[in-house]
Motif scaffolding. Sequence first.
Motif, short mmCIF file in Angstrom:
data_model
loop_
_atom_site.label_atom_id
_atom_site.label_comp_id
_atom_site.label_asym_id
_atom_site.label_seq_id
_atom_site.Cartn_x
_atom_site.Cartn_y
_atom_site.Cartn_z
N ASP A 187 0.81 -1.22 0.00
CA ASP A 187 0.00 0.00 0.00
C ASP A 187 0.84 1.28 0.00
N LYS A 188 2.17 1.15 0.01
CA LYS A 188 3.00 2.36 -0.06
C LYS A 188 3.05 2.86 -1.49
N ARG A 189 3.05 4.18 -1.65
CA ARG A 189 3.17 4.80 -2.97
C ARG A 189 4.63 5.14 -3.20
N VAL A 190 5.18 4.68 -4.32
CA VAL A 190 6.59 4.91 -4.63
C VAL A 190 6.72 5.65 -5.95
N CYS A 191 7.82 6.39 -6.07
CA CYS A 191 8.13 7.11 -7.31
C CYS A 191 9.37 6.46 -7.91
N VAL A 192 9.30 6.14 -9.21
CA VAL A 192 10.40 5.47 -9.90
C VAL A 192 10.76 6.31 -11.12
N GLU A 193 12.05 6.66 -11.27
CA GLU A 193 12.49 7.48 -12.39
C GLU A 193 12.95 6.63 -13.56
N CYS A 194 12.56 7.05 -14.74
CA CYS A 194 13.07 6.47 -15.98
C CYS A 194 14.04 7.50 -16.55
N ARG A 195 15.33 7.20 -16.54
CA ARG A 195 16.35 8.19 -16.86
C ARG A 195 17.00 7.95 -18.22
N GLY A 196 17.01 8.99 -19.01
CA GLY A 196 17.94 9.19 -20.11
C GLY A 196 17.97 8.23 -21.27
N HIS A 197 17.24 7.10 -21.25
CA HIS A 197 17.35 6.17 -22.37
C HIS A 197 16.02 6.01 -23.10
N VAL A 198 15.16 7.02 -23.01
CA VAL A 198 13.90 6.98 -23.74
C VAL A 198 14.15 7.48 -25.16
N SER A 199 13.70 6.72 -26.14
CA SER A 199 13.86 7.10 -27.55
C SER A 199 12.59 6.80 -28.29
N HIS A 200 12.57 7.17 -29.58
CA HIS A 200 11.39 6.87 -30.38
C HIS A 200 11.21 5.37 -30.54
N ARG A 201 12.33 4.65 -30.58
CA ARG A 201 12.26 3.20 -30.73
C ARG A 201 11.83 2.53 -29.43
N HIS A 202 12.28 3.07 -28.30
CA HIS A 202 11.91 2.55 -26.98
C HIS A 202 11.38 3.72 -26.16
N PRO A 203 10.09 4.06 -26.31
CA PRO A 203 9.54 5.27 -25.69
C PRO A 203 9.30 5.17 -24.19
N HIS A 204 9.61 4.04 -23.58
CA HIS A 204 9.40 3.91 -22.14
C HIS A 204 10.40 2.95 -21.54
#
Length: 248
Positions: A187-204
Amino acid sequence: MRSLLLCGGWLLAAGYLVGATGSCRHRCCPGRNNACWVPGARRARCYCDSYCERTGDCCEDYRATCRHAAVGCAVGPWGPWSGCSSPCGVGSKARSRQVTVPPRHGGEPCPDLKQRRGCLGEHPTCGTAEEVAKILPDSFSRDFRDAWRRAGLLLPEEPSGYCGYFRLTQVGPPCRGQAWSRQLHRDKRVCVECRGHVSHRHPHCTGHGLQGARTFWVAASMVGCQGSWVQEGLQEGCVCSPPALIFV
């Protein structure tokens, strides 16, 4: 004269007997109603609610008086089925209908007004929901000698990317093994960062899931530390407040 007296006596006796058996006139009640009674024979109560047919204590004129005036429930057509409750995987659909004529005077009760059935969510992004996220604490340093690090699985530490917010639904017992993972609990809410490797080929980032869907995660630095969460939203160009996590 005697015949008149006898006739009058008979009428009085008949009136007494009719009154003694009780009458449901103006007393018909739907369902079970313990207050819906009239005095019956030998001062016993007889009932005028529809439940009396089950208990066998109806007044003598119940059927003639109440069932004749009974109005059964009437309902409209079924509405359309709702969408699947789960965007991916097993869920349920529901539909309902409305009462057009309510039951009166002990008439037939209303049938079911809601129906539910199973379904499989097939959202176009369900493939994303099948991915398993690998996570580490934001404080994880590059000189950590770890198999995941040697395999080159960690991301550059540029702040560009996005944040994902998740509600933890399950945390495995092995997660108690390190200080950062001991902070993870149901039940804890966590924040997770997606850093620096987002591209058009891999958008997430792999494993960021689908909003509202339950997906799975593993801790990249600890064997057996794993669980599930539900994505509550994504935010572009943000930085999570500590203690934060990062996608690997």
